[in-house]
Design an enzyme around this catalytic site. Structure first.
Site, PDB file in Angstrom:
ATOM      1  N   ASP A   8     -19.184  -4.778 -22.814  1.00  0.00           N
ATOM      2  CA  ASP A   8     -20.448  -4.488 -23.479  1.00  0.00           C
ATOM      3  C   ASP A   8     -20.098  -3.999 -24.887  1.00  0.00           C
ATOM      4  O   ASP A   8     -18.938  -4.076 -25.324  1.00  0.00           O
ATOM      5  CB  ASP A   8     -21.291  -3.494 -22.672  1.00  0.00           C
ATOM      6  CG  ASP A   8     -20.674  -2.095 -22.620  1.00  0.00           C
ATOM      7  OD1 ASP A   8     -19.541  -1.909 -23.127  1.00  0.00           O
ATOM      8  OD2 ASP A   8     -21.327  -1.181 -22.066  1.00  0.00           O
ATOM      9  N   CYS A  65     -15.801  -1.404 -20.894  1.00  0.00           N
ATOM     10  CA  CYS A  65     -17.025  -0.764 -21.376  1.00  0.00           C
ATOM     11  C   CYS A  65     -16.610   0.616 -21.883  1.00  0.00           C
ATOM     12  O   CYS A  65     -15.433   0.838 -22.191  1.00  0.00           O
ATOM     13  CB  CYS A  65     -18.113  -0.716 -20.298  1.00  0.00           C
ATOM     14  SG  CYS A  65     -17.739   0.225 -18.815  1.00  0.00           S
ATOM     15  N   THR A  67     -16.440   3.470 -20.330  1.00  0.00           N
ATOM     16  CA  THR A  67     -15.600   4.174 -19.358  1.00  0.00           C
ATOM     17  C   THR A  67     -14.874   3.258 -18.380  1.00  0.00           C
ATOM     18  O   THR A  67     -13.964   3.711 -17.681  1.00  0.00           O
ATOM     19  CB  THR A  67     -16.469   5.113 -18.506  1.00  0.00           C
ATOM     20  OG1 THR A  67     -17.447   4.305 -17.822  1.00  0.00           O
ATOM     21  CG2 THR A  67     -17.164   6.160 -19.366  1.00  0.00           C
ATOM     22  N   HIS A  98      -0.697  -2.585  -4.062  1.00  0.00           N
ATOM     23  CA  HIS A  98      -1.277  -2.107  -2.802  1.00  0.00           C
ATOM     24  C   HIS A  98      -2.684  -2.630  -2.537  1.00  0.00           C
ATOM     25  O   HIS A  98      -3.043  -2.867  -1.381  1.00  0.00           O
ATOM     26  CB  HIS A  98      -1.316  -0.577  -2.785  1.00  0.00           C
ATOM     27  CG  HIS A  98       0.042   0.049  -2.683  1.00  0.00           C
ATOM     28  ND1 HIS A  98       0.241   1.335  -2.217  1.00  0.00           N
ATOM     29  CD2 HIS A  98       1.275  -0.421  -2.991  1.00  0.00           C
ATOM     30  CE1 HIS A  98       1.536   1.631  -2.239  1.00  0.00           C
ATOM     31  NE2 HIS A  98       2.189   0.574  -2.720  1.00  0.00           N
ATOM     32  N   HIS A 133      -0.450  -3.575   3.577  1.00  0.00           N
ATOM     33  CA  HIS A 133      -1.572  -3.500   2.637  1.00  0.00           C
ATOM     34  C   HIS A 133      -2.602  -4.602   2.894  1.00  0.00           C
ATOM     35  O   HIS A 133      -3.787  -4.421   2.646  1.00  0.00           O
ATOM     36  CB  HIS A 133      -1.063  -3.576   1.198  1.00  0.00           C
ATOM     37  CG  HIS A 133      -0.057  -2.522   0.865  1.00  0.00           C
ATOM     38  ND1 HIS A 133      -0.363  -1.180   0.905  1.00  0.00           N
ATOM     39  CD2 HIS A 133       1.248  -2.604   0.521  1.00  0.00           C
ATOM     40  CE1 HIS A 133       0.716  -0.476   0.587  1.00  0.00           C
ATOM     41  NE2 HIS A 133       1.702  -1.311   0.348  1.00  0.00           N
TER      42      HIS A 133
HETATM   43  C1  RB5 Z   1     -22.723   2.375 -22.841  1.00  0.00           C
HETATM   44  O1  RB5 Z   1     -23.227   3.437 -23.588  1.00  0.00           O
HETATM   45  C2  RB5 Z   1     -21.954   2.907 -21.638  1.00  0.00           C
HETATM   46  O2  RB5 Z   1     -22.829   3.492 -20.732  1.00  0.00           O
HETATM   47  C3  RB5 Z   1     -21.158   1.797 -20.983  1.00  0.00           C
HETATM   48  O3  RB5 Z   1     -20.310   1.229 -21.923  1.00  0.00           O
HETATM   49  C4  RB5 Z   1     -20.264   2.199 -19.832  1.00  0.00           C
HETATM   50  O4  RB5 Z   1     -19.465   3.295 -20.147  1.00  0.00           O
HETATM   51  C5  RB5 Z   1     -20.926   2.345 -18.519  1.00  0.00           C
HETATM   52  O5  RB5 Z   1     -20.270   2.533 -17.490  1.00  0.00           O
END
Ligand code: RB5
Length: 146
Positions: A8, A65, A67, A98, A133
């Site tokens: 994203d 993204c 996170t 694994h 595994h």
């Molecule tokens: C976008 O602001 C953020 O929410 C997205 O990139 C991601 O981290 C969601 O899991």
């Protein structure tokens, strides 16, 4: 290897750098987007990458993204996808060895580009160990039909 990538807006810069890196390394990369900085929804890209991997069009997926979490939550809803959020090289190797992870999820707001490159190398360079595994993976894969 055939690698399908997606991000994203929150993962665009890191994904772009990693796509270039993968191409220099000789991998075949298909990038499903996003391709610009406009705000967008990570599930739209996670679904495309997950389907490409589960369907056999790609060997591995890379999703970025902010996170890595939303990408993994989405991709793991697609049968056949084993997506792992990774922020260190040990886990990158271990989740291949694994868990037979087939989609790597990174957070641009979590890992810098240098570490992300090392994580990607560790992920792609490790092999599934099978054995005990495989039975564990079969147990959680069965939940896809439950
Ligand atoms: C976008 O602001 C953020 O929410 C997205 O990139 C991601 O981290 C969601 O899991």
């Amino acid at each position: 290897m055939r690698i399908v990538t997606g991000s994203d807006h929150g993962g665009l810069a890191l994904k772009t750098a990693l796509v270039a890196r993968l191409r220099v390394q000789g991998h075949q990369v298909v990038d499903v987007g996003t391709h610009d900085a406009a705000s967008c929804d990570y599930p739209d890209y996670a679904v495309q990458v997950g389907r490409a991997v589960a369907g056999g069009a790609a060997d591995f997926g890379l999703l970025v993204c902010g996170t890595g979490q939303g990408m993994a939550m989405t991709a793991n809803r697609i049968p056949g996808v084993r997506a792992a959020v990774v922020a260190d090289t040990f886990t990158a190797r271990a989740t291949r060895q694994h868990n037979d992870a087939n989609v790597l999820c990174l957070g641009e707001r979590v890992v810098g580009p240098g570490l992300a490159g090392d994580i990607l190398d560790a992920f792609l360079g490790a092999n599934f160990e099978g054995g005990r595994h495989a039975g564990r993976i079969a147990k959680f894969t069965a939940l896809e039909k439950a």
